[in-house]
Design a protein around this motif. Sequence first.
Motif, PDB file in Angstrom:
ATOM      1  N   GLU A 183      15.960  -4.696 -16.098  1.00  0.00           N
ATOM      2  CA  GLU A 183      15.614  -6.068 -15.690  1.00  0.00           C
ATOM      3  C   GLU A 183      16.048  -6.369 -14.254  1.00  0.00           C
ATOM      4  O   GLU A 183      16.719  -7.352 -13.967  1.00  0.00           O
ATOM      5  N   ILE A 184      15.645  -5.468 -13.374  1.00  0.00           N
ATOM      6  CA  ILE A 184      15.887  -5.642 -11.939  1.00  0.00           C
ATOM      7  C   ILE A 184      14.541  -5.879 -11.255  1.00  0.00           C
ATOM      8  O   ILE A 184      13.560  -5.204 -11.567  1.00  0.00           O
ATOM      9  N   GLU A 185      14.496  -6.850 -10.354  1.00  0.00           N
ATOM     10  CA  GLU A 185      13.259  -7.056  -9.603  1.00  0.00           C
ATOM     11  C   GLU A 185      13.139  -5.968  -8.530  1.00  0.00           C
ATOM     12  O   GLU A 185      14.089  -5.748  -7.779  1.00  0.00           O
ATOM     13  N   PRO A 186      11.964  -5.323  -8.443  1.00  0.00           N
ATOM     14  CA  PRO A 186      11.785  -4.232  -7.482  1.00  0.00           C
ATOM     15  C   PRO A 186      12.083  -4.622  -6.032  1.00  0.00           C
ATOM     16  O   PRO A 186      12.478  -3.784  -5.237  1.00  0.00           O
ATOM     17  N   ARG A 187      11.926  -5.905  -5.695  1.00  0.00           N
ATOM     18  CA  ARG A 187      12.156  -6.276  -4.291  1.00  0.00           C
ATOM     19  C   ARG A 187      13.615  -6.102  -3.874  1.00  0.00           C
ATOM     20  O   ARG A 187      13.923  -6.100  -2.697  1.00  0.00           O
ATOM     21  N   GLU A 194      12.418  -1.847 -15.011  1.00  0.00           N
ATOM     22  CA  GLU A 194      12.003  -2.680 -16.149  1.00  0.00           C
ATOM     23  C   GLU A 194      13.074  -2.703 -17.226  1.00  0.00           C
ATOM     24  O   GLU A 194      13.475  -3.764 -17.702  1.00  0.00           O
ATOM     25  N   GLN A 195      13.543  -1.511 -17.585  1.00  0.00           N
ATOM     26  CA  GLN A 195      14.608  -1.416 -18.595  1.00  0.00           C
ATOM     27  C   GLN A 195      15.839  -2.212 -18.204  1.00  0.00           C
ATOM     28  O   GLN A 195      16.491  -2.824 -19.036  1.00  0.00           O
ATOM     29  N   SER A 233       7.306   7.018  -8.727  1.00  0.00           N
ATOM     30  CA  SER A 233       7.013   5.594  -8.922  1.00  0.00           C
ATOM     31  C   SER A 233       7.048   5.217 -10.407  1.00  0.00           C
ATOM     32  O   SER A 233       7.573   4.168 -10.768  1.00  0.00           O
ATOM     33  N   ASP A 234       6.530   6.098 -11.266  1.00  0.00           N
ATOM     34  CA  ASP A 234       6.596   5.816 -12.710  1.00  0.00           C
ATOM     35  C   ASP A 234       8.038   5.739 -13.180  1.00  0.00           C
ATOM     36  O   ASP A 234       8.433   4.834 -13.913  1.00  0.00           O
ATOM     37  N   ARG A 235       8.823   6.717 -12.742  1.00  0.00           N
ATOM     38  CA  ARG A 235      10.216   6.818 -13.187  1.00  0.00           C
ATOM     39  C   ARG A 235      11.019   5.583 -12.758  1.00  0.00           C
ATOM     40  O   ARG A 235      11.693   4.957 -13.569  1.00  0.00           O
ATOM     41  N   ILE A 236      10.909   5.221 -11.488  1.00  0.00           N
ATOM     42  CA  ILE A 236      11.732   4.124 -10.992  1.00  0.00           C
ATOM     43  C   ILE A 236      11.226   2.776 -11.513  1.00  0.00           C
ATOM     44  O   ILE A 236      12.010   1.871 -11.799  1.00  0.00           O
ATOM     45  N   THR A 237       9.917   2.687 -11.721  1.00  0.00           N
ATOM     46  CA  THR A 237       9.367   1.455 -12.285  1.00  0.00           C
ATOM     47  C   THR A 237       9.873   1.250 -13.710  1.00  0.00           C
ATOM     48  O   THR A 237      10.270   0.140 -14.092  1.00  0.00           O
ATOM     49  N   LEU A 250      23.646  -1.913  -8.976  1.00  0.00           N
ATOM     50  CA  LEU A 250      22.936  -3.131  -8.549  1.00  0.00           C
ATOM     51  C   LEU A 250      22.941  -4.173  -9.668  1.00  0.00           C
ATOM     52  O   LEU A 250      23.207  -5.357  -9.450  1.00  0.00           O
ATOM     53  N   ARG A 251      22.694  -3.714 -10.885  1.00  0.00           N
ATOM     54  CA  ARG A 251      22.699  -4.631 -12.033  1.00  0.00           C
ATOM     55  C   ARG A 251      24.105  -5.190 -12.287  1.00  0.00           C
ATOM     56  O   ARG A 251      24.266  -6.369 -12.594  1.00  0.00           O
TER      57      ARG A 251
END
Length: 291
Positions: free
Chosen positions: A141-145, A138-139, A130-134, A103-104
């Motif tokens: 720099e992908i927006e979760p949406r 972040e690392q 949720s912790d893992r994917i969040t 995706l990046r």
Amino acid sequence: SAKDEGGNCFRFFQSVMTSKMTRRIKLEQELRQALNSSGQLMLFFQPKVALASGQVTGVEALLRWHHPEEGMLSPVEFIPIAEDSGLIQELGDWVIVQSLWQLREWQRQDIFVEMAINVSVKQLLRGNLSDRITSLVEQMEIEPRYVQLEVTESHIMDNMNRIMQQLQTLAKAGFSLAIDDFGTGHSSLARLRDLPFKVLKIDRSFVSNALKESKDQQLVAAIIDIGHSMNKSVIAEGIETIEQQLLLQSLGCDEGQGYLYSRPRPAKQLLGLLQQGKIELNVDVSANDRG
Ligand code: C2E
Ligand code: MG
Ligand code: MG
Ligand code: MG
């Protein structure tokens, strides 16, 4: 005598069982090795299309295992083995990392589509998804949406109370959640309304029968209406013919996915389509994709 025949029958049954179990154990060991070696596991991607405009809205990541002796194995065969053996945690994590990485890569090339990732309910039950994917988004720099998580309906409903918290945390963090293979499970409407799912994905079996069976057509129409009345978006999987597409368009289905538009393919082979951003829906597109 009859007794001997019974004995033979039992031994036959026993040997079939044993060979099935042997194969399972063998595949489990080999899958473990595949996770630690490179090249055997890979992701294919299948585009999702807005049925009103032909715009490519996203892709679904689908896992492939190129087994050294047996060739390409279907996830239908090895995902259940991974789920039963606990390997699904490591395998699921591999899928998430690889699909976010892709995706990046696309975003770097100015391609902004949604990445749908299949998640086993076992990953949700573990409680740290949720912790893992969040932390990964972040690392990277992908927006979760831009990240959609697909969970199979029957598994959601069987484990509702234990996964609710994870689902809510994920939705709150901005990920979009989809119910996969919708119609094959047994959702209660009240629960469906209250769950943090944004998308209903109609199971392929209804799509393929909708033109043959009026009951299936009515069911598809009802799923679309129920989804919309609950403010959810509805996507149909397994669209293979222009007739199926026309029916789904007339019923107001939001998105579609299927061999009519593209088979699941390696990322490289989808680049052209993603750059183009659109599929021409009003012509017979089936020539695009056979084989
Ligand atoms: P799914 O998530 O419902 O994925 C849709 C399946 O339908 C895919 O099969 C796809 O290749 C196939 N498909 C798409 N369009 C058409 C069509 O027009 N006609 C027909 N006949 N089939 C179509 P696939 O790739 O073999 O995956 C099977 C299932 O394995 C998936 O069903 C999903 O439940 C599971 N799976 C695949 N990848 C993963 C993964 O990374 N993690 C987990 N937990 N499960 C996965
Ligand atoms: Mg799926
Ligand atoms: Mg599905
Ligand atoms: Mg399915």
